[in-house]
Scaffold this motif. Sequence first.
Motif, PDB file in Angstrom:
ATOM      1  N   GLU A  86       1.222 -32.912  54.393  1.00 27.49           N
ATOM      2  CA  GLU A  86       0.990 -31.729  53.571  1.00 27.49           C
ATOM      3  C   GLU A  86       0.667 -32.197  52.160  1.00 27.49           C
ATOM      4  OE1 GLU A  86       3.693 -28.251  55.703  1.00 27.49           O
ATOM      5  OE2 GLU A  86       4.187 -28.935  53.690  1.00 27.49           O
ATOM      6  N   GLY A  87      -0.430 -31.683  51.628  1.00 30.72           N
ATOM      7  CA  GLY A  87      -0.813 -32.102  50.290  1.00 30.72           C
ATOM      8  C   GLY A  87      -2.193 -31.610  49.931  1.00 30.72           C
ATOM      9  N   PRO A 123       4.917 -32.655  50.150  1.00 30.01           N
ATOM     10  CA  PRO A 123       5.760 -32.203  51.270  1.00 30.01           C
ATOM     11  C   PRO A 123       6.313 -30.808  51.009  1.00 30.01           C
ATOM     12  CG  PRO A 123       6.325 -34.444  50.605  1.00 30.01           C
ATOM     13  CD  PRO A 123       5.407 -33.912  49.558  1.00 30.01           C
ATOM     14  N   GLY A 124       6.297 -29.957  52.026  1.00 32.57           N
ATOM     15  CA  GLY A 124       6.811 -28.606  51.862  1.00 32.57           C
ATOM     16  C   GLY A 124       5.836 -27.655  51.202  1.00 32.57           C
ATOM     17  N   HIS A 127       5.862 -24.220  52.510  1.00 27.75           N
ATOM     18  CA  HIS A 127       7.158 -23.533  52.438  1.00 27.75           C
ATOM     19  C   HIS A 127       7.708 -23.585  51.012  1.00 27.75           C
ATOM     20  CE1 HIS A 127       7.187 -23.255  56.800  1.00 27.75           C
ATOM     21  NE2 HIS A 127       6.862 -24.530  56.838  1.00 27.75           N
ATOM     22  N   SER A 128       6.853 -23.286  50.067  1.00 27.29           N
ATOM     23  CA  SER A 128       7.240 -23.345  48.660  1.00 27.29           C
ATOM     24  C   SER A 128       8.358 -22.353  48.345  1.00 27.29           C
ATOM     25  CB  SER A 128       6.036 -23.019  47.783  1.00 27.29           C
ATOM     26  OG  SER A 128       6.423 -22.854  46.442  1.00 27.29           O
ATOM     27  N   PRO A 129       9.422 -22.794  47.672  1.00 23.31           N
ATOM     28  CA  PRO A 129      10.493 -21.879  47.265  1.00 23.31           C
ATOM     29  C   PRO A 129       9.988 -20.740  46.384  1.00 23.31           C
ATOM     30  CG  PRO A 129      11.188 -24.162  47.009  1.00 23.31           C
ATOM     31  CD  PRO A 129       9.727 -24.189  47.309  1.00 23.31           C
ATOM     32  N   THR A 249      -1.680 -22.879  46.292  1.00 26.55           N
ATOM     33  CA  THR A 249      -0.545 -21.948  46.415  1.00 26.55           C
ATOM     34  C   THR A 249      -0.708 -20.990  47.587  1.00 26.55           C
ATOM     35  OG1 THR A 249      -1.566 -20.335  44.906  1.00 26.55           O
ATOM     36  CG2 THR A 249      -0.102 -21.989  43.930  1.00 26.55           C
ATOM     37  N   PHE A 250      -1.897 -20.970  48.206  1.00 27.58           N
ATOM     38  CA  PHE A 250      -2.202 -20.062  49.317  1.00 27.58           C
ATOM     39  C   PHE A 250      -2.103 -18.613  48.824  1.00 27.58           C
ATOM     40  CE2 PHE A 250      -0.063 -23.876  51.264  1.00 27.58           C
ATOM     41  CZ  PHE A 250      -1.245 -24.532  51.565  1.00 27.58           C
TER      42      PHE A 250
END
Length: 287
Positions: A86-87, A123-124, A127-129, A249-250
Amino acid sequence: MTRIVYLNGDYLPETEAKVSIFDRAFLMADGVYEVTSVLDGKLIDFDGHAVRLQRSLDELDMRAPIGKDALLEVHRELVRRNGIDEGLVYLQITRGAPADRDFVFPDPETTEPTIVLFTQNKPGLAHSPAAKKGMKIISIEDQRWGRRDIKTVQLLYPSMGKMMAKKAGADDAWMVEDGFVTEGTSNNAYIIKGNKIVTRALSNDILHGITRAAVLRFAREAQMEVEERNFSIDEAQAADEAFITSASTFVMPVVEIDGVALGDGTPGARALRLREIYLDESRKQAI
């Protein structure tokens, strides 16, 4: 592990990659760029980014140093060599490095374009907080140049806007011109009222977002109404929901604008659903 980058046809450790001090991007911001997301080791919306890249080059009368198929292979090779699950893959093409500084464009027959690509491991990313708590936005005057539809490396004012937001305790800024929101500092801006998404129409005033195009297509398929028109900060503050879109950021919910909370101040259900749809569909279509 030392990151491997791509520079003018060569794969190099980042510590060995060098660009001339006479490069036009360094001296004149004479360059364009694209950022492509990577999920599950695959590229998201690559075709859209490649098409927009060519449009930016054409608008600046700049020669493409590499074809689309070869560019795809460079992206994939960098993802492989750097072990990116992921990146992001950053791409920049400039008018090159002539023998000296001059406002006049160099002769493309004697000055080769510069092309640089590198990866960023995130990574992540999916699923960004931030997507769970939403973003706080401030409004600022849009003081950029008039051809924002060309994705150039002239990013000083957007960077200043992000710092204004940080200083104000917010996450980002929406730029306003003649009383209406243009876009975010590095993203397209939207509001939702009822079942209707409102976002500024495409023109020279805003970047023609690749994620924007996909999200609006998915929204229409989900039976949401889309209205492309100008909207003000006052209208945004009175909306049910708001969100931004970008390759990195989608779909990201916005929960506060200039200190005014939207709804109950938490991410809206429609924005979160659009994020879910975008991620699911993009993963299916990734290459």
